[in-house]
Design a protein around this motif. Structure first.
Motif, mmCIF file in Angstrom:
data_model
loop_
_atom_site.group_PDB
_atom_site.id
_atom_site.type_symbol
_atom_site.label_atom_id
_atom_site.label_comp_id
_atom_site.label_asym_id
_atom_site.label_seq_id
_atom_site.Cartn_x
_atom_site.Cartn_y
_atom_site.Cartn_z
ATOM 1 N N VAL A 1 0.859 -1.175 0.000
ATOM 2 C CA VAL A 1 0.000 0.000 0.000
ATOM 3 C C VAL A 1 0.896 1.225 0.000
ATOM 4 O O VAL A 1 1.687 1.433 0.921
ATOM 5 N N ALA A 2 0.785 2.012 -1.068
ATOM 6 C CA ALA A 2 1.623 3.203 -1.227
ATOM 7 C C ALA A 2 1.302 4.203 -0.122
ATOM 8 O O ALA A 2 0.190 4.244 0.390
ATOM 9 N N PRO A 3 2.280 5.027 0.246
ATOM 10 C CA PRO A 3 2.022 6.052 1.264
ATOM 11 C C PRO A 3 0.955 7.022 0.769
ATOM 12 O O PRO A 3 0.740 7.151 -0.437
ATOM 13 N N PRO A 4 0.279 7.677 1.708
ATOM 14 C CA PRO A 4 -0.754 8.639 1.302
ATOM 15 C C PRO A 4 -0.201 9.683 0.341
ATOM 16 O O PRO A 4 0.973 10.035 0.401
ATOM 17 N N GLN A 5 -1.070 10.154 -0.533
ATOM 18 C CA GLN A 5 -0.665 11.163 -1.515
ATOM 19 C C GLN A 5 -0.368 12.472 -0.812
ATOM 20 O O GLN A 5 -0.856 12.687 0.283
ATOM 21 N N PRO A 6 0.381 13.385 -1.348
ATOM 22 C CA PRO A 6 0.956 13.322 -2.686
ATOM 23 C C PRO A 6 2.176 12.417 -2.717
ATOM 24 O O PRO A 6 2.939 12.343 -1.761
ATOM 25 N N LEU A 7 2.330 11.704 -3.827
ATOM 26 C CA LEU A 7 3.463 10.815 -3.989
ATOM 27 C C LEU A 7 4.685 11.606 -4.420
ATOM 28 O O LEU A 7 4.577 12.589 -5.140
ATOM 29 N N SER A 8 5.839 11.144 -4.003
ATOM 30 C CA SER A 8 7.084 11.799 -4.394
ATOM 31 C C SER A 8 7.641 11.110 -5.635
ATOM 32 O O SER A 8 7.102 10.111 -6.105
ATOM 33 N N ASP A 9 8.742 11.626 -6.127
ATOM 34 C CA ASP A 9 9.418 11.002 -7.256
ATOM 35 C C ASP A 9 10.027 9.661 -6.880
ATOM 36 O O ASP A 9 10.497 8.928 -7.732
ATOM 37 N N GLU A 10 10.025 9.330 -5.617
ATOM 38 C CA GLU A 10 10.623 8.082 -5.145
ATOM 39 C C GLU A 10 9.632 6.926 -5.081
ATOM 40 O O GLU A 10 10.016 5.822 -4.748
ATOM 41 N N HIS A 11 8.353 7.155 -5.392
ATOM 42 C CA HIS A 11 7.369 6.090 -5.167
ATOM 43 C C HIS A 11 7.678 4.858 -6.005
ATOM 44 O O HIS A 11 8.136 4.939 -7.130
ATOM 45 N N GLN A 12 7.443 3.722 -5.380
ATOM 46 C CA GLN A 12 7.763 2.440 -5.981
ATOM 47 C C GLN A 12 6.541 1.765 -6.599
ATOM 48 O O GLN A 12 6.632 0.645 -7.067
ATOM 49 N N GLY A 13 5.403 2.400 -6.554
ATOM 50 C CA GLY A 13 4.185 1.787 -7.071
ATOM 51 C C GLY A 13 3.466 1.005 -5.992
ATOM 52 O O GLY A 13 3.877 0.967 -4.844
ATOM 53 N N GLY A 14 2.393 0.390 -6.381
ATOM 54 C CA GLY A 14 1.583 -0.380 -5.449
ATOM 55 C C GLY A 14 0.158 0.137 -5.449
ATOM 56 O O GLY A 14 -0.290 0.784 -6.396
ATOM 57 N N VAL A 15 -0.557 -0.154 -4.379
ATOM 58 C CA VAL A 15 -1.954 0.240 -4.268
ATOM 59 C C VAL A 15 -2.047 1.625 -3.634
ATOM 60 O O VAL A 15 -1.470 1.864 -2.579
ATOM 61 N N ALA A 16 -2.776 2.507 -4.288
ATOM 62 C CA ALA A 16 -3.081 3.815 -3.708
ATOM 63 C C ALA A 16 -4.480 3.728 -3.097
ATOM 64 O O ALA A 16 -5.416 3.314 -3.772
ATOM 65 N N VAL A 17 -4.588 4.066 -1.833
ATOM 66 C CA VAL A 17 -5.874 4.082 -1.130
ATOM 67 C C VAL A 17 -5.988 5.461 -0.502
ATOM 68 O O VAL A 17 -5.165 5.828 0.340
ATOM 69 N N TYR A 18 -6.985 6.228 -0.921
ATOM 70 C CA TYR A 18 -7.081 7.609 -0.449
ATOM 71 C C TYR A 18 -8.534 8.080 -0.474
ATOM 72 O O TYR A 18 -9.400 7.426 -1.066
ATOM 73 N N LEU A 19 -8.773 9.217 0.164
ATOM 74 C CA LEU A 19 -10.084 9.857 0.112
ATOM 75 C C LEU A 19 -10.085 10.833 -1.053
ATOM 76 O O LEU A 19 -9.204 11.687 -1.152
ATOM 77 N N ASP A 20 -11.071 10.710 -1.926
ATOM 78 C CA ASP A 20 -11.161 11.636 -3.052
ATOM 79 C C ASP A 20 -11.769 12.957 -2.592
ATOM 80 O O ASP A 20 -12.025 13.159 -1.393
ATOM 81 N N ASP A 21 -12.008 13.864 -3.521
ATOM 82 C CA ASP A 21 -12.530 15.186 -3.172
ATOM 83 C C ASP A 21 -13.915 15.135 -2.541
ATOM 84 O O ASP A 21 -14.315 16.059 -1.838
ATOM 85 N N ASP A 22 -14.662 14.047 -2.781
ATOM 86 C CA ASP A 22 -15.994 13.869 -2.181
ATOM 87 C C ASP A 22 -15.943 13.051 -0.901
ATOM 88 O O ASP A 22 -16.969 12.605 -0.405
ATOM 89 N N HIS A 23 -14.746 12.822 -0.365
ATOM 90 C CA HIS A 23 -14.518 12.027 0.846
ATOM 91 C C HIS A 23 -14.978 10.584 0.695
ATOM 92 O O HIS A 23 -15.455 9.974 1.650
ATOM 93 N N GLN A 24 -14.828 10.045 -0.513
ATOM 94 C CA GLN A 24 -15.097 8.633 -0.740
ATOM 95 C C GLN A 24 -13.766 7.900 -0.838
ATOM 96 O O GLN A 24 -12.801 8.421 -1.401
ATOM 97 N N VAL A 25 -13.722 6.690 -0.308
ATOM 98 C CA VAL A 25 -12.504 5.898 -0.376
ATOM 99 C C VAL A 25 -12.300 5.444 -1.815
ATOM 100 O O VAL A 25 -13.199 4.879 -2.440
ATOM 101 N N THR A 26 -11.111 5.698 -2.334
ATOM 102 C CA THR A 26 -10.762 5.332 -3.705
ATOM 103 C C THR A 26 -9.530 4.442 -3.662
ATOM 104 O O THR A 26 -8.593 4.701 -2.907
ATOM 105 N N VAL A 27 -9.554 3.384 -4.483
ATOM 106 C CA VAL A 27 -8.447 2.436 -4.581
ATOM 107 C C VAL A 27 -8.022 2.369 -6.038
ATOM 108 O O VAL A 27 -8.855 2.240 -6.929
#
Length: 129
Positions: free
Chosen positions: A34-60
């Motif tokens: 599971v990738a670290p919370p956004q914003p991602l840096s140039d160092e990100h290794q990929g994986g699953v992004a799990v975050y709250l979108d602008d409508d506060h819905q969980v997005t994967v």
């Protein structure tokens, strides 16, 4: 006075941040990075992004490694869509998002595709009243 029937369909009695933490935990326990919370840096290794979108819905969504992402974007910007790196990028994203959807559904989550972009919007499992 509040009644359980007065809840909006998106509420389901859980706060978005609790659902976010639960989805992150479940996907990590299934073996996904599971990738670290956004914003991602140039160092990100990929994986699953799990975050709250602008409508506060969980997005994967699936994120490719920054090298594959950058190489595919360069080819798309150069209008060279037939390049192997673009095909690899699209194949990886499609396959991994399909796998994520299968895992999320098997864990009981309700998922739907967003109007724009890739990945899923995740809602908690249905509960029996």
């Amino acid at each position: 006075m509040s009644h359980d029937n007065d809840r909006s369909p998106r509420d389901d009695g859980q706060q978005p941040t609790l659902l976010l933490d639960r989805v992150r935990f479940d996907l990590a326990s299934a073996g996904f990075h599971v990738a670290p919370p956004q914003p991602l840096s140039d160092e990100h290794q990929g994986g699953v992004a799990v975050y709250l979108d602008d409508d506060h819905q969980v997005t994967v969504d699936w994120l490719t490694h920054r090298h594959l992402n950058a190489a595919a974007l360069d080819m798309v910007e150069a209008d060279r869509l037939e390049e192997d790196v673009v095909t690899r990028y699209e194949t990886v994203c499609t396959t991994m998002n399909s796998a994520l959807g299968t895992v999320l559904r098997s864990f009981g989550y309700r998922i739907s595709r967003p109007l724009f972009g890739t990945g899923f919007t995740v809602q908690p499992p249905h509960t029996v009243p």
